[in-house]
Design an enzyme around this catalytic site. Structure first.
Site, PDB file in Angstrom:
ATOM      1  N   ARG A 198      30.239  54.174  17.003  1.00  0.00           N
ATOM      2  CA  ARG A 198      31.191  53.739  16.129  1.00  0.00           C
ATOM      3  C   ARG A 198      31.133  52.119  16.209  1.00  0.00           C
ATOM      4  O   ARG A 198      31.395  51.436  17.183  1.00  0.00           O
ATOM      5  CB  ARG A 198      32.535  54.044  16.345  1.00  0.00           C
ATOM      6  CG  ARG A 198      33.534  53.457  15.179  1.00  0.00           C
ATOM      7  CD  ARG A 198      34.881  54.183  15.252  1.00  0.00           C
ATOM      8  NE  ARG A 198      34.842  55.424  14.526  1.00  0.00           N
ATOM      9  CZ  ARG A 198      35.833  56.037  14.295  1.00  0.00           C
ATOM     10  NH1 ARG A 198      37.124  55.752  14.468  1.00  0.00           N
ATOM     11  NH2 ARG A 198      35.606  57.390  13.342  1.00  0.00           N
ATOM     12  N   HIS A 237      30.450  57.997   7.403  1.00  0.00           N
ATOM     13  CA  HIS A 237      30.831  58.707   8.756  1.00  0.00           C
ATOM     14  C   HIS A 237      30.525  60.057   8.395  1.00  0.00           C
ATOM     15  O   HIS A 237      31.147  61.044   8.098  1.00  0.00           O
ATOM     16  CB  HIS A 237      32.557  58.591   8.630  1.00  0.00           C
ATOM     17  CG  HIS A 237      33.132  59.120   9.862  1.00  0.00           C
ATOM     18  ND1 HIS A 237      32.666  59.785  10.691  1.00  0.00           N
ATOM     19  CD2 HIS A 237      34.468  58.923  10.254  1.00  0.00           C
ATOM     20  CE1 HIS A 237      33.189  60.070  11.879  1.00  0.00           C
ATOM     21  NE2 HIS A 237      34.725  59.417  11.544  1.00  0.00           N
ATOM     22  N   LYS A 293      29.387  39.607  27.536  1.00  0.00           N
ATOM     23  CA  LYS A 293      28.805  38.301  27.966  1.00  0.00           C
ATOM     24  C   LYS A 293      27.616  37.928  26.901  1.00  0.00           C
ATOM     25  O   LYS A 293      26.808  37.039  27.148  1.00  0.00           O
ATOM     26  CB  LYS A 293      27.761  38.943  29.193  1.00  0.00           C
ATOM     27  CG  LYS A 293      28.725  39.377  30.312  1.00  0.00           C
ATOM     28  CD  LYS A 293      27.908  39.840  31.452  1.00  0.00           C
ATOM     29  CE  LYS A 293      28.819  40.624  32.583  1.00  0.00           C
ATOM     30  NZ  LYS A 293      27.873  40.964  33.470  1.00  0.00           N
ATOM     31  N   ARG A 301      40.250  60.637  17.172  1.00  0.00           N
ATOM     32  CA  ARG A 301      39.775  62.304  16.823  1.00  0.00           C
ATOM     33  C   ARG A 301      38.410  62.298  17.289  1.00  0.00           C
ATOM     34  O   ARG A 301      37.833  63.153  17.545  1.00  0.00           O
ATOM     35  CB  ARG A 301      40.150  62.688  15.572  1.00  0.00           C
ATOM     36  CG  ARG A 301      41.498  63.207  15.090  1.00  0.00           C
ATOM     37  CD  ARG A 301      42.103  62.805  13.762  1.00  0.00           C
ATOM     38  NE  ARG A 301      42.397  61.562  13.871  1.00  0.00           N
ATOM     39  CZ  ARG A 301      43.524  61.036  13.998  1.00  0.00           C
ATOM     40  NH1 ARG A 301      44.513  61.916  14.456  1.00  0.00           N
ATOM     41  NH2 ARG A 301      43.728  59.957  14.109  1.00  0.00           N
ATOM     42  N   THR A 302      37.595  61.274  16.464  1.00  0.00           N
ATOM     43  CA  THR A 302      36.029  61.245  16.517  1.00  0.00           C
ATOM     44  C   THR A 302      35.621  61.316  17.879  1.00  0.00           C
ATOM     45  O   THR A 302      34.689  62.142  18.378  1.00  0.00           O
ATOM     46  CB  THR A 302      35.555  60.072  15.700  1.00  0.00           C
ATOM     47  OG1 THR A 302      36.036  60.161  14.442  1.00  0.00           O
ATOM     48  CG2 THR A 302      33.875  60.328  15.633  1.00  0.00           C
TER      49      THR A 302
HETATM   50  C1  NCD Z   1      38.607  57.906   9.840  1.00  0.00           C
HETATM   51  C2  NCD Z   1      37.392  56.694  10.064  1.00  0.00           C
HETATM   52  O1  NCD Z   1      37.657  56.295  11.148  1.00  0.00           O
HETATM   53  O2  NCD Z   1      36.935  56.110   9.205  1.00  0.00           O
HETATM   54  N1  NCD Z   1      39.169  58.342  11.148  1.00  0.00           N
HETATM   55  C3  NCD Z   1      38.640  59.682  11.555  1.00  0.00           C
HETATM   56  O3  NCD Z   1      37.337  59.163  11.937  1.00  0.00           O
HETATM   57  N2  NCD Z   1      39.109  60.781  11.494  1.00  0.00           N
HETATM   58  C4  NCD Z   1      39.618  57.460   8.714  1.00  0.00           C
HETATM   59  C5  NCD Z   1      40.580  56.230   8.767  1.00  0.00           C
HETATM   60  O4  NCD Z   1      40.359  55.586   9.862  1.00  0.00           O
HETATM   61  O5  NCD Z   1      41.168  55.961   8.094  1.00  0.00           O
END
Ligand code: NCD
Length: 306
Positions: free
Chosen positions: A105, A133, A84, A55-56
């Site tokens: 991320r 997040h 590397k 999703r993100t």
């Molecule tokens: C979440 C995350 O990555 O922290 N997912 C997201 O971005 N919607 C929640 C999760 O992984 O449980």
């Protein structure tokens, strides 16, 4: 404060009026998500994802395309020079030459802050370890505002893995800017991080419990989270807690009629699929709000909207 050029590392870097501004712009983005726009023409987003994401990552990329921009990405360290031995710092110094904004991320707490300090272009934290997040919190706040009509005067339960779940940390900080009552519901070993509890309870009424039924009739929002298996130092500890909180339709019999259930997703088994068709379930709608709120964040940070 202007959004242009700002990093989005922690929700705590934003005032309530900053957040209100993003929520207002998000509302304006809803028609553009259907009709498209060219306000980010020529802008390039680099997506650097060193942990899994559906999703993100896809909502940021889609948001960029819908506004006329484009995207480049690294999704696996295996296919980049990180394999590397290149450091995150050198990777950021490289990528900032190729784009206007970075979404990162990374499995380590503090990674987004480090990247933002090194980078000359804005960095958006797409999830830093178990820490934060922030754009998930923005979309969560928007979901509540859109579905219930307000953020003030609500009682909200955050359920599940409150220790390792980064979305709850950001959301709790965000909700504490409003007149809310917060209930943290978890197994004992996954209680909300002390620093988060202490900070939010300075601002709003906050309680901890491990009994969801007790508070079900009082709450307006039930925010369910996945047990973060990948962050457990000991797999046996995960086995002990993995199915402790599973929401089934029977749990909802005493819920307020308009109570909404949210989840950042992915879901493993913490919400039974037969809850999906109840009027309480908003976790699929929440993903649509994720797209439009990321369109708003990108437009503001890239200076296309003041
Ligand atoms: C979440 C995350 O990555 O922290 N997912 C997201 O971005 N919607 C929640 C999760 O992984 O449980």
């Amino acid at each position: 404060m202007s959004f242009k050029g700002r990093d989005v590392v922690s929700i705590r870097d934003f005032t309530k009026s900053d957040i209100e501004k993003v929520l207002d712009i998000t509302r304006l983005m809803e028609p553009l998500a259907f009709g498209g726009s060219r306000i980010l023409d020529g802008k390039v987003l680099a997506a650097l994802f060193f942990e899994p994401s559906t999703r993100t990552r896809m909502s940021f990329e889609s948001a960029m395309h819908k506004l006329g921009g484009s995207c480049i990405s690294i999704s696996e360290s295996r296919t980049s020079s990180i394999e590397k031995g290149e450091s995150l710092a050198d990777t950021i110094r490289t990528i900032e030459n190729y784009c206007d904004i970075i979404v990162l991320r990374h499995p380590k707490d503090g990674s987004a802050r480090l990247a933002a300090e090194l980078s000359s272009i804005p960095v958006i934290n797409g999830g830093s370890g178990a820490e934060e997040h922030p754009t998930q919190a923005i979309l969560d706040l928007y979901t509540i505002k859109r579905e219930i009509g307000k953020l003030d005067g609500l009682s909200i339960a955050l359920l599940g893995d409150l220790r390792y779940g980064r979305t709850v940390h950001s959301l709790a900080y965000g909700l504490a800017l409003y007149d809310t009552k917060l209930y943290f519901v978890s197994p004992d070993s996954l209680r909300i991080r002390r620093e988060v509890f202490e900070e939010v309870s300075k601002r709003v009424e906050a309680h901890e419990t491990n009994d969801i039924m007790d508070i079900m009739p009082k709450i307006d929002v039930l925010y369910v989270t996945r047990i973060q298996r990948e962050r457990f130092p000991d797999p046996e500890e995960y086995e002990k807690v993995k199915s402790t909180h599973r929401i089934v339709p029977n749990h909802l019999r005493n819920a307020k009629k308009n109570m909404i259930i949210m989840h950042p997703l992915p879901r493993v088994d913490e919400i039974s699929p037969d809850v999906d068709n109840t009027p309480h379930a908003k976790y699929f709608k929440q993903m649509w709000y994720g797209l439009v709120s990321r369109m708003a964040v990108l437009s503001l940070v890239l200076g296309a909207i003041k």
